[in-house]
Every structure is written in structure tokens, then in C-alpha cells.
Scaffold this motif. Structure first.
Motif, mmCIF file in Angstrom:
data_model
loop_
_atom_site.group_PDB
_atom_site.id
_atom_site.type_symbol
_atom_site.label_atom_id
_atom_site.label_comp_id
_atom_site.label_asym_id
_atom_site.label_seq_id
_atom_site.Cartn_x
_atom_site.Cartn_y
_atom_site.Cartn_z
ATOM 1 N N ARG A 39 52.640 15.470 125.105
ATOM 2 C CA ARG A 39 52.012 15.779 126.312
ATOM 3 C C ARG A 39 51.728 14.596 127.094
ATOM 4 N N ARG A 40 51.243 13.794 126.088
ATOM 5 C CA ARG A 40 50.960 12.219 127.025
ATOM 6 C C ARG A 40 51.660 11.037 126.375
ATOM 7 N N PRO A 41 52.833 11.188 126.161
ATOM 8 C CA PRO A 41 53.716 10.005 125.438
ATOM 9 C C PRO A 41 53.377 8.628 125.818
ATOM 10 N N VAL A 42 53.302 8.497 126.946
ATOM 11 C CA VAL A 42 52.998 7.117 127.598
ATOM 12 C C VAL A 42 51.543 6.705 127.244
ATOM 13 N N THR A 43 50.779 7.446 127.340
ATOM 14 C CA THR A 43 49.329 6.945 127.152
ATOM 15 C C THR A 43 49.070 6.747 125.885
ATOM 16 N N VAL A 44 49.667 7.538 124.834
ATOM 17 C CA VAL A 44 49.567 7.225 123.473
ATOM 18 C C VAL A 44 50.141 6.029 123.082
ATOM 19 N N ARG A 78 52.140 17.835 119.257
ATOM 20 C CA ARG A 78 51.866 18.450 120.883
ATOM 21 C C ARG A 78 51.233 17.728 121.671
ATOM 22 N N PHE A 79 49.901 17.200 121.372
ATOM 23 C CA PHE A 79 49.167 16.266 121.947
ATOM 24 C C PHE A 79 49.682 14.950 122.385
ATOM 25 N N VAL A 80 50.636 14.337 121.442
ATOM 26 C CA VAL A 80 51.344 13.034 121.608
ATOM 27 C C VAL A 80 52.432 13.498 122.773
ATOM 28 N N ALA A 133 56.056 9.315 120.165
ATOM 29 C CA ALA A 133 55.624 9.137 121.537
ATOM 30 C C ALA A 133 57.107 8.466 121.929
#
Length: 723
Positions: free
Chosen positions: A361-366, A357-359, A671
Motif C-alpha cells: 500500500r505504501r511502497p514509496v514511503t517504506v 500488504r502494508f508495504v 517495496a
């Protein structure tokens, strides 16, 4: 496939005594064959199609008995400051040493006197005695080596510096207790993962049985097939890792089926039918990568690949048959304590769910952080220098390295890497060749030609000006070949090293295309997608380049070298890049299959792309993480080997699994899937019709079982099968 494996799992469960007996019998037969087989020796090294190999073959034909594959030693003497080896006292010491060597072992073939063989340096400070044996270094006994070392110790008592080089002192490589520690760590991880000693013990037991059969078979066939000592080490390394991992996935799936209320036999069948399908395809990718090493056309490398692939096949067969049989003996003991007591399992989101779920929410950053991190680690790979190890790469504390340095100081840096030039012609042709070689800029010295009895072939020894691994020496080899005609060949250890490195570089792209291409097709069958296999291949390339960068930083640059027992830095072994590509690709696809198959299954059952990613991590992240930690522990255990090649391979594979499992598969994969959405699972209709449906997720199996008694009723048709 799932239906067949389902029946196989149930049959193995019912006939568990027979299945267990057959595997134990196979282990006993292989063990007996290994015990009665001759001791394994060093594999003969050849590079078909190269000029160095053509020259070696010509020497075998024209100089029969003159190029035996026996061990060699150089006993190097250096006089004290101000003295010379031609003085009466040092000369008497050397003469006594020559006599002692001649009588010290019945395996001695010849001993040269430095004063008659012109083996004294120009300044008189250094001399050496050449010793050749009738057998190779692995066949020498401890008594033979002790005699050689004792001769050196006796000569040292006179005040001379005496060191011994060559391969005569090279004993059988040992790995120490490292691999045992790796297995212990694997056991601890399994206990934590399963919460049951029985469940943790099954993967370890079956992996040891599989490796035992594989290594015993290799040992039994070593003499017949000319398998080297490193062949069994590689097979053990790969066999332990995949054996534990494949059994881990079957046992994990079986526990999940029991938790859903299945009967034991039914649970075993479903575990093998679903997780077993993923095991088969994961094993196939590893086998393709290992067998594909044959395209390099280096017999030693091909044998290593085939032997390791055979051990992987055994690991797959054991996971599909012996594991369900042993599960039949274990009963409910494979469950954790809470499950055996009937306590409800917590429905809170696990770590895999929270991370997914964390990934999302922030796929580009990861994605950017993961790619940038691997790219940074990969930077040292741009400075990769390849070569084959010699005494110059030994730790400076060894007598072999000190002998190497004494010869380099006394006779020039090129003395340790002489070139052997073979002239297929008469005496006049040999003289013309000598005149040409003397004019080349990289030549330090040229010996007179040594003709054979027929006078139609001659040997010439050329001493380069620079060290064996230098670019100038490589240029000299090419200059001799280019300017001396088609009947002149260059061989020797240095030329073989150069040809080997070039052959490995030339084979890299064809090998990569073959292995990645075949695995791409295989993954299209599994995932029924084009972009998912493409993402898997690109992620692998990123992880393997990063792993090569780490290998260069540690073994070539010396960063953190003391931490990993690297006493001497030097070029990376020529076979390391292509070998890492083969093995790491197969292992990387293991995690891809185990993790992403569950995501695809959830997607085809109606979940949105993001939900499918979360579902895959909820059911697969814990098991895949445990499998990766186990594989890392097993590979890292070989870093303690006394053999530089094994140490380097162990480190390279361990760090590659770290990058691929925890950065590529756990971060980059979710991601990318989150960014692609529905497009990730796109497959052209015409291609969908052509590709056979291998039913890795067990969809057809569920439909077959939906109405059967005891199968769980029609609701099973909607059940999500977990890998």
C-alpha cells in the motif's frame, strides 16, 4: 536438481540408521584427529608481493637464525619522580631483574641489559629490558608467563614503576560463555517458531555436529597447514549460524508437507527436493564469498576463508542427508501440539501477510524510510581508519598498554613502531642509505648499520618522529622507499601494517567484482530475472556500508562502546571491510534466495506481482525472521571474546544481519518488487534459452510426481511449492 535431491531425501529417510551412523563415525574420526594433533599456534603472517615481505624474506636468507618467530617482551622501568634509572639503587634492581629473567625460563633465548644496550631514555627516567623467547607466544606455558610477571612484581616492590609489553603475555584468546548464550537463544527462538522441542532440537543438534566435524578437522590440520587460532573461531561462527538456518528451512518445509497429508518419507523427499534446492544455492553463495577471499593473496585470510567455506559445505551436506534421517526417527514429534492432536490450523492472515500488504500500500514511503535510515547509519563509514592492532590499542588498564605509553613518553612516540631498513649491498651502500634517511623530515633517530657475516647485507633501525599509526609515519616509509634506491627495503611491524592496509584497499574492488559477479550469475539461474539479482546486490551494498558505519561508530568513535565491552577505541582492523563484504554478502543472499524464490514460484504459477509478494511473505517471513534472529544471536555471542578481532567481527556480522534481514529483505525488497511489477521478473528470451533450468522451485519434480501413487494426484501439478 530438485529431482535428485528428492531421491536423496527419501533415501536418507529410509536408510536413516546408516546415514546417522556415518555422520557419527565422521565426527568421531575428526575428533580423534583433533585430539592427537599438536596444539595450534599463531599462524605465520606474510603478505606476498609487498616490499615489507621481500625484506623479511631477505633477512631470513642473509641473517639465518636472526629473525626467528619467537615471542618477545619488553620489561619497562620508570624511576620515581626526581630519580633516574642510572642511580645506584634502580640500577641494582634492573640488574637483579635481568638475572632473574635469564634463569626464569628455559624458553628464554636472550635478555638484554639496558645499560650496555643503550636502552635508557635521554632524561634517564626510563629504561627497558628486551626479552626474546625460543618459541612463539602461543607455545609459552603458564609457568613462563608467571615467571615474567613475577619478575615485574618483585621489581615493583622497590618503588619503581614496572610494566611489561610485547606478545609474551598474550594468551590463547577466549570467547567466554557468549557463544553458548547465542546457542541457547537460538534454541528458544526455534521452540517458539516450531512449538515443538523435537523440531527445535534437530537444527541445534545437526549444527553442533557439523561445527564439531569442521572445527575438529581444522584442529587436526592446524599444524600441517599453518592455520591460526582465529581460523577455527571464524569457522565456528559461520558454521553455527548457517548450520542452524539450513536445517531450519528443511524442517519447516517437512512440517508443511506433513500438514498437507503426505506420508513421512514422501514429505522428507519433497522437503529436501524443494527447500533443499534453496539451501544448496544459498550455501554456494556463502562458499563463493568465502573462497573469493583468496584473491586478496593474504595467506592468513585465504586460510580463514577456505576453512569457513569447508564448514559451510558440511552444513549443507548435513541439511540434505542427516536432517531427513533424523526426521525419520522423530516421526510426528516434529509437529506442534495442535497439529499432533489434529486441530485445524488458523487461516487468519499472519504477521508476514499483514506486513507485505502494508508495504504494497505504501511502497514509496517504506522504500524512502528504509534507505534513509541505512544511509544515516552508514555516515560514520566515511571516517573509516584502518590498521592492525598493537599494544597501543590495548585497554589502558593492561600492563601492555602502560608499557607502550611509558616507552612513548620516555623515548618518543615513534619508538613503539621502529622501521627496519634492509640494504642489499656493502657497507658503503648502507652508509649512503643512512645519510639519506637522516635528511627525511619524519626521522627521529637512525642506528648504525648491522652487517651480516658475508658483508653483503645490512640492517638499519629507524625511529620515526610520530606514532606507528600516523600518516606522517606512513609518509616516512614511502619516502625511504622512493629515495633510497631499488636495493633498499623497509620492513618491520609498522611497514607490514602499512603494506597490509594498502593491499587490502587495492584488492577491494576486484574482490567485490568477482564475488558479486559470480553470485549475480548464480541468482539469475535461481530467479531467471535480471532486475531481481541486481536489486539483491544493491541492497547488500547498502546493508554492508551501514554495518561498517556502525562498526566505526562503536569501535573507532566509542559510541556505546561500554555496552559492547570496547575498552579502547582505535583504527578498524585492515581486513574488516573486505571480510565483512565477503561474509555478509553470502549471508544476505541466503535470505534473498529463501524469501524471493517463493515469490517467483507464485508468480510463474499465475499470481499477479503484488499477490506473489504477499504469498512469499505468508510462507517465508516467519521462518526467515527466525533464521535471522538465530544468526544474530550466534554472531552476537562472540562479542564477549577477549580477542579484539573476534569481538569486532561478531558485532559487525550481527548488526549486518539486522540491517540486511529486517530492513533490506523485509522492507526494501517488497517495496522495490511492488514498484517494478511484472518488470521484476523480466528475462530476455535469448538469455532464457541460454541459461540452464536448475528447477529450484521443483516444478519439474511436481510434474514427475503428479501421476505417481501416493503423490497426491494430478492436483499436485497446480500446487505451489513453498520454500
Amino acid at each position: 536438481m530438485a529431482s535428485f535431491l528428492y531421491k536423496l531425501g527419501r533415501t536418507a529417510f529410509r536408510r536413516r540408521r546408516l546415514v546417522a551412523l556415518l555422520w557419527v563415525a565422521l565426527l568421531a574420526i575428526a575428533g580423534f584427529g583433533a585430539a592427537s594433533a599438536p596444539t595450534a599456534t599463531s599462524s605465520s603472517f606474510s603478505i606476498p608481493g609487498t616490499e615489507a615481505q621481500k625484506a623479511f624474506d631477505l633477512l631470513e636468507e642473509r641473517f639465518p637464525g636472526g629473525s626467528a618467530d619467537g615471542a618477545t617482551a619488553r620489561v619497562v622501568f620508570k624511576a620515581p619522580a626526581g630519580g633516574k634509572m642510572t642511580d645506584a639503587e634502580p640500577k641494582a634492581v634492573v640488574t637483579d631483574a635481568v638475572d632473574a629473567l635469564k634463569s626464569g625460563s628455559d624458553q628464554i633465548a636472550s635478555v638484554t641489559d639496558p645499560y650496555t644496550a643503550q636502552a635508557v631514555s635521554q632524561d634517564g627516567s626510563t629504561a627497558y629490558v628486551s626479552v626474546t623467547y625460543k618459541v612463539n607466544s602461543m607455545e609459552l606455558t603458564d609457568a613462563d608467563r608467571d615467571s615474567l610477571e613475577k619478575t615485574g612484581e618483585t621489581a615493583r616492590e622497590s618503588g619503581l614503576t614496572v610494566e611489561i609489553g610485547g606478545d609474551a603475555l598474550q594468551a590463547m584468546p577466549h570467547t567466554g560463555a557468549g557463544e553458548i548464550i547465542g546457542v541457547i537463544i537460538a534454541g528458544v527462538v526455534l521452540v517458539i517458531t516450531f512449538g515443538s522441542l523435537v523440531a527445535a532440537g534437530l537444527p541445534l543438534l545437526t549444527a553442533i555436529i557439523g561445527v564439531g566435524i569442521g572445527i575438529s578437522a581444522i584442529t587436526a590440520l592446524a599444524s600441517v597447514l599453518d592455520l591460526g587460532t582465529t581460523t577455527s573461531t571464524l569457522a565456528m561462527m559461520i558454521g553455527l549460524a548457517v548450520g542452524i538456518d539450513y536445517a531450519l528451512f528443511i524442517v519447516s518445509r517437512y512440517r508443511a508437507e506433513l500438514a498437507e497429508g503426505r506420508e513421512h518419507e514422501e514429505a522428507a523427499g519433497r522437503a529436501v527436493g524443494t527447500a533443499g534446492s534453496a539451501v544448496v544455492f544459498a550455501g554456494l553463495t556463502v562458499v563463493i564469498a568465502l573462497v573469493g577471499l583468496a584473491v586478496v593473496n593474504i595467506p592468513m585470510l585465504s586460510k580463514m576463508g577456505f576453512a569457513a567455506a569447508g564448514t559451510v559445505v558440511i552444513a549443507v551436506l548435513i541439511a540434505l542427508t542427516l536432517i531427513p534421517a533424523l526426521l525419520g526417527f522423530a516421526g510426528d514429534k516434529v509437529l506442534g501440539r495442535k497439529a499432533r492432536k489434529g486441530k485445524p490450523v488458523s487461516e487468519k492472515p499472519n504477521a508476514g501477510t499483514r506486513w507485505a500488504r502494508f508495504v504494497l500500500r505504501r511502497p514509496v514511503t517504506v522504500l524512502l524510510v528504509a534507505v534513509a535510515g541505512l544511509a544515516a547509519v552508514a555516515v560514520p563509514a566515511a571516517s573509516l581508519q584502518v590498521g592492525l592492532p598493537d599494544d597501543g590499542s590495548q585497554p589502558v588498564s593492561t600492563t601492555q598498554r602502560q608499557a607502550y605509553d611509558l616507552l612513548s613518553d620516555g623515548f618518543g612516540p615513534g619508538f613503539n613502531g621502529p622501521l627496519m631498513v634492509v640494504v642489499d649491498g656493502d657497507k658503503a651502500a648502507a652508509e649512503r642509505t643512512i645519510d639519506i634517511i637522516k635528511e627525511l623530515p619524519g626521522t627521529a633517530a637512525v642506528t648504525p648499520a648491522t652487517p651480516n657475516k658475508a658483508g653483503d647485507t645490512s640492517m638499519i633501525t629507524v625511529i620515526p618522529k610520530d606514532r606507528p599509526s600516523s600518516a606522517d609515519t606512513e609518509d616516512l616509509v614511502h619516502d625511504i622507499r622512493d629515495k633510497s634506491g631499488d636495493d633498499v627495503y623497509v620492513t618491520g611491524a609498522t611497514a607490514m601494517n602499512i603494506d597490509f592496509s594498502e593491499k587490502m584497499n587495492d584488492a577491494l574492488l576486484p574482490y567485490l567484482a568477482l564475488v558479486v559477479g559470480l553470485a549475480f550469475l548464480l541468482l539469475m539461474l535461481v530467479f531467471r530475472s535480471i532486475l531481481v539479482p541486481l536489486k539483491a546486490a544493491l541492497g547488500f551494498l547498502l546493508s554492508v556500508v551501514a554495518a561498517l558505519g556502525a562498526v566505526v561508530a562503536v569501535f573507532q568513535w566509542g559510541w556505546l562502546g561500554s555496552l559492547f565491552g570496547v575498552e579502547q577505541t582505535g583504527p578498524i582492523m585492515s581486513m574488516m571491510p573486505i571480510f565483512m563484504i565477503g561474509v555478509v554478502f553470502g549471508l544476505a543472499m541466503d535470505y534473498e534466495v529463501f524469501l524471493v524464490t517463493r515469490m517467483r514460484e507464485a508468480y510463474v504459477h499465475g499470481e499477479r506481482p503484488g499477490e506473489a509478494v504477499v504469498t512469499g511473505f505468508r510462507h517465508g517471513a516467519r521462518v526467515v525472521s527466525a533464521a535471522a534472529v538465530i544468526m544474530i544471536a550466534v554472531f552476537a555471542g562472540f562479542i564477549g571474546s577477549s580477542e579484539q578481532m573476534v569481538k569486532m567481527i561478531g558485532f559487525g556480522l550481527a548488526i549486518a544481519v539486522v540491517f540486511d534481514a529486517f530492513v533490506v529483505r523485509m522492507a526494501i525488497v517488497p517495496a522495490v518488487l511492488a514498484l517494478l511489477g511484472h518488470k521484476a521478473w523480466w528475462l530476455p528470451r535469448w538469455l532464457d534459452r541460454i541459461l540452464p533450468n536448475v528447477d529450484v522451485e521443483g516444478e519439474k519434480l511436481h510434474k514427475q510426481l503428479a501421476g505417481e501413487p501416493g503423490s497426491g494426484g494430478p492436483d499436485e501439478d497446480r500446487e505451489l511449492v513453498r520454500v
